[in-house]
Write a protein that holds these residues in place. Structure first.
Motif, PDB file in Angstrom:
ATOM      1  N   LYS A   1     -19.733  48.026   4.244  1.00 30.87           N
ATOM      2  CA  LYS A   1     -18.755  47.610   3.284  1.00 30.87           C
ATOM      3  C   LYS A   1     -17.570  46.868   3.713  1.00 30.87           C
ATOM      4  O   LYS A   1     -17.041  46.005   4.542  1.00 30.87           O
ATOM      5  CB  LYS A   1     -17.770  47.615   2.054  1.00 30.87           C
ATOM      6  N   SER A   2     -17.656  44.768   2.732  1.00 30.15           N
ATOM      7  CA  SER A   2     -16.343  44.064   3.155  1.00 30.15           C
ATOM      8  C   SER A   2     -15.726  44.312   3.226  1.00 30.15           C
ATOM      9  O   SER A   2     -15.045  45.032   2.004  1.00 30.15           O
ATOM     10  CB  SER A   2     -17.081  42.531   2.826  1.00 30.15           C
ATOM     11  N   MET A   3     -14.515  44.237   4.064  1.00 32.94           N
ATOM     12  CA  MET A   3     -12.797  44.818   3.272  1.00 32.94           C
ATOM     13  C   MET A   3     -12.252  44.619   1.617  1.00 32.94           C
ATOM     14  O   MET A   3     -12.018  45.114   0.604  1.00 32.94           O
ATOM     15  CB  MET A   3     -11.707  44.286   3.649  1.00 32.94           C
ATOM     16  N   LEU A   4     -13.048  43.140   1.441  1.00 30.95           N
ATOM     17  CA  LEU A   4     -12.681  42.627   0.569  1.00 30.95           C
ATOM     18  C   LEU A   4     -13.278  43.386  -0.963  1.00 30.95           C
ATOM     19  O   LEU A   4     -12.858  43.841  -2.127  1.00 30.95           O
ATOM     20  CB  LEU A   4     -13.149  41.603  -0.045  1.00 30.95           C
ATOM     21  N   GLN A   5     -14.808  44.239  -0.291  1.00 27.06           N
ATOM     22  CA  GLN A   5     -15.416  44.589  -1.279  1.00 27.06           C
ATOM     23  C   GLN A   5     -14.874  46.433  -1.394  1.00 27.06           C
ATOM     24  O   GLN A   5     -14.564  46.927  -2.346  1.00 27.06           O
ATOM     25  CB  GLN A   5     -16.790  44.956  -1.359  1.00 27.06           C
ATOM     26  N   PHE A   6     -14.743  46.715  -0.315  1.00 29.54           N
ATOM     27  CA  PHE A   6     -13.481  47.863   0.068  1.00 29.54           C
ATOM     28  C   PHE A   6     -12.282  48.552  -0.964  1.00 29.54           C
ATOM     29  O   PHE A   6     -11.643  49.251  -1.929  1.00 29.54           O
ATOM     30  CB  PHE A   6     -12.961  48.256   1.304  1.00 29.54           C
ATOM     31  N   PHE A   7     -11.121  46.933  -0.749  1.00 28.67           N
ATOM     32  CA  PHE A   7      -9.791  46.930  -2.260  1.00 28.67           C
ATOM     33  C   PHE A   7     -10.624  46.631  -3.656  1.00 28.67           C
ATOM     34  O   PHE A   7     -10.446  47.612  -4.245  1.00 28.67           O
ATOM     35  CB  PHE A   7      -9.968  45.542  -1.571  1.00 28.67           C
ATOM     36  N   TYR A   8     -11.911  46.026  -3.703  1.00 33.01           N
ATOM     37  CA  TYR A   8     -12.659  46.025  -5.137  1.00 33.01           C
ATOM     38  C   TYR A   8     -12.998  47.230  -5.758  1.00 33.01           C
ATOM     39  O   TYR A   8     -12.305  47.510  -6.665  1.00 33.01           O
ATOM     40  CB  TYR A   8     -13.032  44.831  -5.143  1.00 33.01           C
ATOM     41  N   GLU A   9     -13.944  47.858  -4.849  1.00 32.99           N
ATOM     42  CA  GLU A   9     -14.584  48.617  -5.672  1.00 32.99           C
ATOM     43  C   GLU A   9     -13.897  50.240  -5.316  1.00 32.99           C
ATOM     44  O   GLU A   9     -14.193  50.910  -6.125  1.00 32.99           O
ATOM     45  CB  GLU A   9     -16.660  48.559  -4.517  1.00 32.99           C
ATOM     46  N   ASP A  10     -13.453  50.503  -4.236  1.00 32.37           N
ATOM     47  CA  ASP A  10     -12.883  51.583  -3.876  1.00 32.37           C
ATOM     48  C   ASP A  10     -11.675  51.751  -4.323  1.00 32.37           C
ATOM     49  O   ASP A  10     -10.938  52.932  -4.494  1.00 32.37           O
ATOM     50  CB  ASP A  10     -13.107  52.360  -2.231  1.00 32.37           C
ATOM     51  N   ILE A  11     -10.968  50.775  -3.983  1.00 32.68           N
ATOM     52  CA  ILE A  11      -9.101  51.382  -4.580  1.00 32.68           C
ATOM     53  C   ILE A  11      -8.428  51.161  -5.933  1.00 32.68           C
ATOM     54  O   ILE A  11      -8.666  51.419  -6.477  1.00 32.68           O
ATOM     55  CB  ILE A  11      -8.409  49.927  -3.595  1.00 32.68           C
ATOM     56  N   GLY A  12      -9.722  49.579  -6.078  1.00 30.79           N
ATOM     57  CA  GLY A  12      -9.303  49.176  -7.502  1.00 30.79           C
ATOM     58  C   GLY A  12      -7.898  47.726  -7.379  1.00 30.79           C
ATOM     59  O   GLY A  12      -7.136  48.421  -7.003  1.00 30.79           O
TER      60      GLY A  12
END
Lengths: 189, 314
Positions: free
Chosen positions: B120-131
């Motif tokens: 995952k890109s960090m942006l994707q991680f922030f958005y999907e995994d962290i919220g």
């Protein structure tokens, strides 16, 4: 002489289709790729024309074009292509075919772009990672343009924007072996 | 505590060190433990796939194989270009086992590719995994008053079949994160246009032209600054900005910050932790807008729900 009704095999089209996993004949020349492409104005043949050239089997003309060297693989075109052709993949395939057949366009832009990529890969081969400052310096030396971007140097270097040192991987040998084996694969196709 | 394998990429240890350092601060606040991939190598970036077929897959594959040796299920990648190369390779390997075997033969010591680590890109991680809700909950210094143009570039959301994340035409994930921080995301039509990428060195004129248009449009959107999540986008828009300004005969004064720098600031870290000295266009002036009242709310943005519905259709 061409006898009427006789089919002539378009070997170039077949080769590009095979390498890219696309069917170029799907292209119906709408030109959406051209209006989408951020660099089509820098190309001597925009993507739509390249598609038609492949359809017509114009191999030499395609290889000598600078288009596939300008392609940024930004994939804006393929996202909008109504025929869902992976245009960056096609560009990549004709570039690889041209490299395999050792065709070098005379365009000075292409020469610089190629040189940049060669230097970049050389850094990776040597260190396993890119060494940005050295890459820029080597590019200036090898393109005989020593003062390119020198006006940025004081700011960039003093601010630590471009670090002077660099890192390398511990298993540098593994990377060098990978380069050799991958090259071998490239040649045995 | 969430655990994540971290792939920084050459830039995060070089020209985009402030991306790396603020990312680490942000992850600390978010309770995410990052384990840097041991002995990672360069993904080959643009150069490997421009020049060769096999090496372009072999270089990322070695990193994927190394990542599988760790216990973490996901590898988060800082650089957008590394992310694109690594995810493309993963998709290619997962869909073509024969090809995977062939490329794996160039990686002798590291072992076999299994395909059980997500990328995952960090942006994707922030958005999907962290919220965005969790992110908003960590904000102690809201960026209210700050108007931000979110610039995604090409590779974070394209090609759609590779990234499988957000919209390839008008993504909103970064905009939503920025709003969670209290700032206002401006409507910005050029958010996925290409900045010119590695032509920065090999054909600078192209970058001056492409990045110039992006800066013009960001300025027109009323933004005080541009937020990015890619080191090459950052350096093209920031380091080349004085040249672009000279060429176009106008000043932009648009600092270009990593999304992680903005997050770190909103999470309460002091300004010096953002390493302002690394920026060619100074960031202090733009950040002084924090706390200002925005008189007329900028609308004409797609609501979050509509974007979600759209991506489901796709």
């Amino acid at each position: 002489m061409i006898a009427l009704g006789q089919q002539i095999e378009n070997k170039f089209l077949t080769a590009v289709n095979k390498k890219s996993g696309n069917n170029i004949l799907d292209c119906y020349q709408c030109g959406k790729c051209v209006s989408t492409c951020p660099v089509s104005s820098f190309m001597d043949f925009p993507p739509r024309e390249i598609m038609q050239m492949i359809k017509l089997g114009l191999k030499d003309e395609t290889y000598m074009a600078n288009s596939m060297w300008f392609c940024l693989t930004c994939a804006a075109c393929s996202g909008r292509c109504p025929r869902e052709i992976d245009i960056p993949r096609v560009m990549e395939s004709i570039r690889h075919l041209a490299i395999e057949e050792n065709v070098n366009p005379d365009d000075p832009h292409v020469k610089n772009i190629r040189k940049f990529h060669e230097i970049f890969l050389d850094m990776v081969r040597r260190y396993g990672r890119n060494y940005e400052l050295r890459m820029m310096a080597e590019f200036n030396i090898r393109t005989r343009n020593l003062f390119k971007d020198m006006h940025l140097a004081p700011k960039a270097l003093l601010k630590g924007k471009i670090p002077i040192g660099h890192e390398k991987v511990k298993s540098a040998k593994a990377i060098q072996r990978m380069f050799k084996l991958a090259e071998k694969l490239e040649n045995t196709k | 505590m969430t655990k994540l394998t971290y792939f920084p990429g050459c830039s995060a240890h070089g020209t985009s060190e402030e991306f790396d350092s603020t990312l680490k601060l942000v992850m600390k606040s978010l309770d995410v433990e990052m384990e840097e991939l041991p002995d990672w190598n360069c993904c080959g970036a643009t150069s490997a796939h421009v020049m060769t077929e096999n090496l372009a897959l072999a270089l990322p594959l070695r990193n994927l194989v190394l990542a599988e040796k760790l216990d973490n299920k996901t590898m988060g990648i800082a650089c957008a270009s590394c992310y694109s190369r690594m995810k493309s390779t993963k998709v290619e390997m997962d869909n073509h086992p024969e090809l995977a075997k062939k490329i794996n033969s160039t990686i002798v010591e590291e072992g076999e590719y299994k395909g059980d680590v997500d990328v995952k890109s960090m942006l994707q991680f922030f958005y999907e995994d962290i919220g965005t809700e969790t992110i908003a909950g960590k904000v102690t210094y809201p960026l209210k008053g700050l108007k931000i143009a979110c610039y995604y570039g090409c590779l974070l959301t394209r090609p759609k079949n590779i990234t499988q994340f957000d919209s390839p035409e008008y993504p909103m994930s970064m905009d939503n994160i920025v709003e969670a921080l209290g700032a206002t995301a401006t409507p910005f039509d050029f958010k996925t246009e290409c900045c010119g990428a590695s032509f920065s060195i090999s054909d600078t004129e192209i970058v001056l032209s492409l990045s110039g248009t992006i800066l013009e449009m960001a300025k027109e959107s009323g933004a005080h600054l541009i937020a990015v999540a890619c080191p090459l986008c950052q350096s093209n828009l920031d380091m080349r900005q004085p040249d672009i300004a000279k060429k176009r005969g106008k000043k932009f004064d648009l600092p270009v910050l990593y999304i992680t720098q903005l997050m770190a600031l909103a999470f309460g870290y002091p300004l010096k932790d953002l390493k302002p000295s690394k920026h060619i266009i100074p960031i202090e002036q733009a950040l002084s807008h924090i706390g200002e009242e925005i008189a007329t709310p900028e609308v004409k943005k797609k609501p979050k729900k509509a974007v979600e519905a759209e991506s489901e259709v796709e």
